[in-house]
Write a protein that holds these residues in place. Structure first.
Motif: not given
Length: 217
Positions: A120-126
């Motif tokens: 979720l954190g990786v997606a949020g950064q994207g």
């Protein structure tokens, strides 16, 4: 999606990712591939997990500088304060999450929850589309310079970090720490879950940029 909102989303994403990393470690089933080396270094030094994470990420920033030289984007310097926040949050959540379940099934669920938060954190950064943490940024820079698919470079980088962590662990502790089935779970599922979140939490605006827009389809 305004620029301030994108930066706020980036900060929230980094916090969520750090919480996920801490949960994976607390499951005692390993840690994520990119965190394996910092974790081992924290075990053999007086520095915390968050501090060693910052140090390793600064090596990635130096690598970006060497690769890009004069083309190094000014916004990439923001990776330093963002990584400071990242390391601080990792230490915070490592202290906050104190209860480790004894049952293996519960530890496995904890690992899966942590992996989902990392994704979720990786997606949020994207979706924020501001900048990536240095670990991912260095992979992106190298893939563009070498003209190699990002996914392949990502896998190679993760594998290299895991192997290096295993070597350092064996040389200093005569055993392998931080690399277990949870590491494999993280490696296999983080990308898949991140793509799921990206699909359901974002859309593309008229300028071709992602923006936060939760939806079902």
């Amino acid at each position: 999606m305004s620029t301030p909102k994108r930066y706020l989303l980036l900060i929230l994403a980094v916090i969520v990712q750090s919480a996920g990393i801490a949960l994976v470690v607390k499951s005692l089933l390993g840690t994520s591939p990119i965190s394996s080396l910092p974790y081992v270094l924290s075990l053999i030094s007086p520095f915390t997990f968050g501090q060693t994470t910052f140090a390793v990420n600064m090596i990635f920033v130096a690598f970006e500088l060497l690769m890009l030289r004069r083309d190094f984007p000014a916004i990439f310097w923001l990776q330093i304060p963002v990584t400071i926040l990242f390391g601080f949050c990792i230490d915070f959540f490592m202290q906050l999450f104190t209860i480790v379940p004894a049952a293996y099934v519960l530890r496995l669920l904890l690992c899966l929850l942590g992996t989902s938060l990392v994704a979720l954190g990786v997606a949020g950064q994207g979706i924020a589309d501001v900048l990536m943490l240095a670990g991912e940024g260095a992979v992106y820079v190298f893939s563009r310079k070498a003209r190699i698919d990002f996914g392949k470079v990502k896998v190679g980088n993760d594998l290299s970090l895991v192997v290096l962590a295993a070597i350092v662990s064996m040389l200093t502790m005569s055993t392998i720490e931080g690399i277990r089935e949870g590491t494999l779970i993280s490696a296999l599922l983080t990308g898949i879950i991140a793509r799921f979140f990206l699909h359901h939490l974002s859309r593309i605006d008229d300028h071709g940029r992602l923006y936060l827009s939760p939806h079902k389809s």
